[in-house]
Design a protein around this motif. Structure first.
Motif, PDB file in Angstrom:
ATOM      1  N   GLU A 145      -9.575  -8.265   4.755  1.00 14.88           N
ATOM      2  CA  GLU A 145      -9.896  -6.918   4.285  1.00 14.88           C
ATOM      3  C   GLU A 145      -8.718  -6.305   3.530  1.00 14.88           C
ATOM      4  O   GLU A 145      -8.894  -5.661   2.495  1.00 14.88           O
ATOM      5  N   GLU A 196      -8.381  -5.070  -0.360  1.00 11.93           N
ATOM      6  CA  GLU A 196      -7.782  -3.803  -0.784  1.00 11.93           C
ATOM      7  C   GLU A 196      -6.667  -4.034  -1.791  1.00 11.93           C
ATOM      8  O   GLU A 196      -6.498  -3.256  -2.743  1.00 11.93           O
ATOM      9  N   GLU A 222      -6.357  -2.532  -5.495  1.00 18.18           N
ATOM     10  CA  GLU A 222      -5.169  -1.829  -5.977  1.00 18.18           C
ATOM     11  C   GLU A 222      -4.632  -2.476  -7.251  1.00 18.18           C
ATOM     12  O   GLU A 222      -4.179  -1.789  -8.164  1.00 18.18           O
ATOM     13  N   SER A 237       0.831  -1.206   0.000  1.00 19.77           N
ATOM     14  CA  SER A 237       0.000   0.000   0.000  1.00 19.77           C
ATOM     15  C   SER A 237       0.865   1.256   0.000  1.00 19.77           C
ATOM     16  O   SER A 237       0.553   2.239  -0.676  1.00 19.77           O
TER      17      SER A 237
END
Length: 462
Positions: free
Chosen positions: A367, A371, A375, A306
């Protein structure tokens, strides 16, 4: 609640991401030799996970034939402790915090490195025998505070003459992080290490049942989070909820984002006590810790992806070609992680499988995986958009060159037709040639108008 600790395992873990190549770094650590000694600084020490699935057990192993492994573990040798000015496991360390003093041993300092460029610096700590559970909780709190502040000094007391020598564990950590080219400590502030996780396993003295169950659950709560004993959690936190799991009648696990803790107590059953002090202690040092490390690896890998992904949109401005390559490389790493490092099952043993599910749930792994997929989809769309822009530019260039080529050919051929027409016309009768010239100019004007209209439409659409 007063209870004497019979057995204790405490591991403080600092997660990080590093820039060095995994293959080169692990090879350098295996071959590294101290300048002043002939001994190696690090030695390979695999983690055993024999009660886990066979393919899971082989994920953290070092060896020429271990192609299935995704990580390696290195332990600091005695020569390494000397190099970094650390006491060995037989030398007691005395800490002081205001009016409170306590002692401990540094049993082991190790590095766990993964191919995803995620790692954990792990410090194993032991306290002198006869500690009360409340003292252990308070000691853990201050040790964590010490690790989070690299400026504090401690006294290293020699085993025999107890001559005090100053040493700094924070400085040692800084040297190790510099050697392995650490990119981020995830939550570091002003040079300090704020993110310190804890793995606790405690076996208490014999008791039928804890006299105060609420106090027992509070101790479990504090151990899993490394809080001070004065912390008073809300009553609802002391119930056996989704963060708590009882394996046996006298054995509890508690999971949190800050760490994980296991507390059990002995009974008047001899066979049960032998298991808790024997085989169960080995499982806590190997299988359960191994499982916890694998879960942490998933969590911090997703966090690091991330971080890397958040830098990409800015890099696309002005450096499209380089950013295009970096997007592809990051997407490749994410796919590799999904295939090699993410799994929902680790063991056929029920309570180990349940504990693993509980730890993953606490860290919200699913979760974060969702994500990650978002992405990946966003990156795929970004790549397609960049590819579409490249293809559009190429089509535009081809169209422009084709237009000019056709126009030049048309002008050349048209002019030849006009000259031939004029050569065969009767004197004073040139209107046919002028018509041909007009048609030629009209074709050229139509071509220019088509190109301009195309650019105007594309500009409005963008």
């Amino acid at each position: 609640m007063k209870a004497i600790v019979e057995r204790q395992i405490t591991k403080m873990m600092v997660p990080f991401a590093y820039n060095a190549s995994y293959r080169k770094l692990t090879k350098d650590l295996e071959e590294e030799v101290g300048r002043d000694t002939d001994g190696k600084i690090w030695r390979v020490k695999n983690i055993s996970g024999k009660r886990l699935f066979h393919h899971i057990d082989r994920l953290i192993q070092s060896g020429p034939s271990d192609n299935q492994s995704i990580g390696s573990r290195f332990v600091l040798t005695q020569d390494g402790c000397t190099k970094y000015d650390l006491p060995n496991k037989n030398q007691i360390i005395s800490f002081g915090h205001k009016d409170y003093e306590y002692e401990l041993y540094l049993c082991e300092v190790s590095l766990i490195l993964f191919e995803t460029q995620i790692g954990f610096l792990t410090i194993s700590i032991a306290y002198p025998k006869g500690q009360d559970l409340s003292d252990l909780i308070q000691n853990n709190y201050y040790v964590k505070q010490f690790l989070q502040s690299s400026e504090r000094f401690v006294r290293k007391l020699q085993k025999y003459d107890r001559y005090p020598v100053q040493c700094n564990l924070g400085r040692c950590m800084h040297k190790i992080f510099k050697q392995i080219q650490v990119a981020t400590l995830f939550e570091s502030r002003y040079g300090s290490t704020k993110n310190v996780l804890v793995y606790n396993a405690v076996a208490l003295e014999e008791m039928d049942q804890p006299s105060d169950h609420r106090e027992f659950m509070k101790s479990l709560y504090l151990l899993s989070r490394t809080y001070h004993e004065i912390h008073n959690p809300p009553r609802i936190e002391l119930n056996e909820d989704e963060e708590t799991m009882r394996i046996f009648q006298n054995s509890y696990w508690r999971v949190s984002v800050e760490g994980i803790a296991h507390v059990c107590h002995l009974t008047n059953n001899k066979d049960s006590n032998e298991f808790l002090l024997g085989e169960n202690q080995q499982n806590l040092k190997s299988n359960y810790f191994y499982m916890y490390v694998l879960t942490l690896h998933q969590f911090y890998s997703l966090q690091y992806f991330s971080i890397l992904a958040s830098h990409l949109p800015h890099q696309l401005d002005g450096q499209e070609k380089q950013a295009f390559v970096e997007v592809r490389e990051l997407k490749k790493r994410m796919v590799f992680f999904t295939l090699r490092c993410s799994f929902k099952q680790v063991s056929r043993i029920t309570h180990i499988a349940r504990l693993y599910e509980m730890v993953r749930r606490s860290y919200r792994i699913e979760e974060l995986m969702d994500e990650l997929h978002l992405e990946l989809d966003a990156m795929t769309t970004m790549l397609e958009m960049e590819e579409s822009k490249r293809r559009l530019k190429l089509e535009q260039m081809v169209l422009i060159f084709s237009f000019f080529y056709i126009m030049i050919s048309t002008i050349a051929d048209g002019w030849d037709i006009v000259k031939n027409t004029m050569a065969f016309q009767v004197m004073g009768n040139y209107w046919i040639a002028w018509i041909e010239v007009g048609l030629l100019l009209g074709v050229m004007a139509a071509g220019v108008w088509s190109i301009l209209s195309y650019y105007i439409r594309e500009k409005k659409r963008r």
